[in-house]
Write a protein that holds these residues in place. Structure first.
Motif, short mmCIF file in Angstrom:
data_model
loop_
_atom_site.label_atom_id
_atom_site.label_comp_id
_atom_site.label_asym_id
_atom_site.label_seq_id
_atom_site.Cartn_x
_atom_site.Cartn_y
_atom_site.Cartn_z
N MET A 1 -8.49 -0.04 16.31
CA MET A 1 -8.37 -1.43 16.72
C MET A 1 -7.92 -2.27 15.52
N ILE A 2 -6.95 -3.15 15.74
CA ILE A 2 -6.48 -4.04 14.67
C ILE A 2 -6.68 -5.49 15.10
N ASP A 3 -6.69 -6.38 14.14
CA ASP A 3 -6.92 -7.80 14.42
C ASP A 3 -5.66 -8.45 14.99
N TRP A 4 -5.87 -9.45 15.85
CA TRP A 4 -4.77 -10.27 16.35
C TRP A 4 -4.82 -11.59 15.57
N LEU A 5 -3.69 -11.97 14.94
CA LEU A 5 -3.64 -13.14 14.09
C LEU A 5 -3.30 -14.38 14.91
N ASP A 6 -4.00 -15.47 14.63
CA ASP A 6 -3.81 -16.73 15.33
C ASP A 6 -2.70 -17.52 14.66
N GLU A 7 -1.57 -17.66 15.32
CA GLU A 7 -0.42 -18.34 14.72
C GLU A 7 -0.60 -19.84 14.64
N THR A 8 -1.64 -20.38 15.26
CA THR A 8 -1.86 -21.83 15.22
C THR A 8 -2.74 -22.25 14.04
N SER A 9 -3.24 -21.30 13.27
CA SER A 9 -4.11 -21.63 12.16
C SER A 9 -3.47 -21.19 10.84
N PHE A 10 -4.09 -21.53 9.73
CA PHE A 10 -3.59 -21.10 8.42
C PHE A 10 -3.58 -19.58 8.36
N PRO A 11 -2.55 -18.97 7.76
CA PRO A 11 -2.47 -17.50 7.75
C PRO A 11 -3.69 -16.86 7.10
N THR A 12 -4.40 -16.07 7.87
CA THR A 12 -5.57 -15.36 7.38
C THR A 12 -5.47 -13.90 7.82
N PHE A 13 -5.41 -12.99 6.86
CA PHE A 13 -5.24 -11.57 7.16
C PHE A 13 -6.54 -10.82 6.92
N PRO A 14 -6.79 -9.77 7.67
CA PRO A 14 -7.97 -8.94 7.39
C PRO A 14 -7.81 -8.23 6.05
N PRO A 15 -8.90 -7.73 5.46
CA PRO A 15 -8.78 -7.00 4.20
C PRO A 15 -7.88 -5.77 4.37
N THR A 16 -7.08 -5.48 3.38
CA THR A 16 -6.14 -4.36 3.50
C THR A 16 -6.86 -3.02 3.65
N SER A 17 -8.11 -2.97 3.23
CA SER A 17 -8.88 -1.73 3.40
C SER A 17 -9.10 -1.39 4.88
N ALA A 18 -8.86 -2.38 5.76
CA ALA A 18 -9.02 -2.15 7.20
C ALA A 18 -7.77 -1.54 7.83
N ALA A 19 -6.71 -1.37 7.06
CA ALA A 19 -5.47 -0.81 7.61
C ALA A 19 -5.69 0.61 8.12
N LEU A 20 -5.02 0.93 9.20
CA LEU A 20 -5.17 2.26 9.80
C LEU A 20 -4.53 3.33 8.93
N GLN A 21 -5.05 4.54 9.05
CA GLN A 21 -4.43 5.69 8.39
C GLN A 21 -3.32 6.27 9.25
N ASP A 22 -3.42 6.06 10.57
CA ASP A 22 -2.39 6.56 11.48
C ASP A 22 -2.20 5.54 12.61
N PRO A 23 -1.05 4.85 12.64
CA PRO A 23 0.05 4.94 11.67
C PRO A 23 -0.33 4.32 10.33
N ASN A 24 0.18 4.92 9.28
CA ASN A 24 -0.22 4.56 7.93
C ASN A 24 0.06 3.09 7.62
N GLY A 25 -1.02 2.34 7.42
CA GLY A 25 -0.89 0.98 6.95
C GLY A 25 -0.89 -0.10 8.00
N LEU A 26 -0.92 0.22 9.27
CA LEU A 26 -0.93 -0.82 10.29
C LEU A 26 -2.21 -1.64 10.17
N LEU A 27 -2.03 -2.96 9.99
CA LEU A 27 -3.18 -3.81 9.68
C LEU A 27 -3.49 -4.84 10.74
N ALA A 28 -2.47 -5.51 11.29
CA ALA A 28 -2.72 -6.61 12.22
C ALA A 28 -1.49 -6.86 13.08
#
Length: 231
Positions: A1-28
């Motif tokens: 499961m990855i986060d869905w980013l709210d385009e109406t707010s200031f850009p806030t990304f989840p920590p990169t440690s939450a990125a998936l291993q497969d596919p490699n690096g998918l974060l949000a």
């Protein structure tokens, strides 16, 4: 499961440690590719990459492919091509044309990830002095290759390159890397390892090492000044 980013707010990304291993690096997913969103993403080592017809995706792969001044080299085959002297290399002379050529489908690909919206976002960063292009021209004045990327502090984030003639993008990158390192850049982020960039001393580093190097580079003041013509 990855986060869905709210385009109406200031850009806030989840920590990169939450990125998936497969596919490699998918974060949000979601968000925008406006200059603000791109700036906030890249300073964290996050970049957008997706089919324009599909939902926007953000990535932070590990290990990370980088080139540093201490590892940079020019392979013998590239050095031979550099000696041809049947080309010109310029800086920031055709940014939108370089992006447009990078956006064209390649022979081995059916589509592109560079949408009109992305071209607009990166072009606005270019107009603000935060994105660069390097162009390869034939002696007849035809644009035959090049690359573009973003700058933050002493980091350059290479985005894409294209070639319409043999070795054009390799030659352009060889000049670009040397010019960037001379100007004070300490880190070229190549995102993922490719045979193309391995010729230039690319190394792969763990996420923690990459983010430490990235933080140091992006938080170091540097006024990048490049000549309009490199060769």
């Amino acid at each position: 499961m990855i986060d869905w980013l709210d385009e109406t707010s200031f850009p806030t990304f989840p920590p990169t440690s939450a990125a998936l291993q497969d596919p490699n690096g998918l974060l949000a997913a979601g968000g925008l590719v406006s200059p603000l969103w791109l700036d906030q993403a890249y300073q964290r080592g996050i970049f957008p990459w997706n089919d324009p017809a599909e939902v926007r995706l953000w990535w932070s792969p590990a290990p990370r492919a980088i080139i540093e001044p201490s590892t940079f080299r020019i392979a013998r085959s590239v050095g031979k091509a550099l000696r041809r002297q049947d080309y010109r290399i310029t800086v920031n002379q055709a940014f939108e044309r370089v992006m447009a050529n990078c956006a064209r489908p390649r022979d081995y690909e059916s589509g592109t990830w560079i949408s009109d919206e992305m071209i607009d976002g990166y072009t606005r960063l270019h107009e603000a002095g935060r994105a660069l292009s390097f162009e390869y021209w034939s002696l007849e004045g035809q644009l035959q290759g090049g690359l573009y990327g973003l700058i933050r502090g002493r980091a350059f984030f290479g985005e894409s390159m294209f070639s319409l003639t043999s070795n054009a993008s390799k030659i352009a990158f060889a000049y670009a890397a040397q010019a960037l390192f001379r100007a004070g850049i300490t880190l070229i982020d190549c995102q993922m390892k490719t045979d193309h960039l391995a010729r230039f001393g690319l190394t792969e580093v763990a996420r923690t090492d990459y983010e430490a190097k990235l933080h140091k580079a992006t938080h170091s003041a540097c006024q990048i000044e490049l000549p309009g013509v490199l060769a």
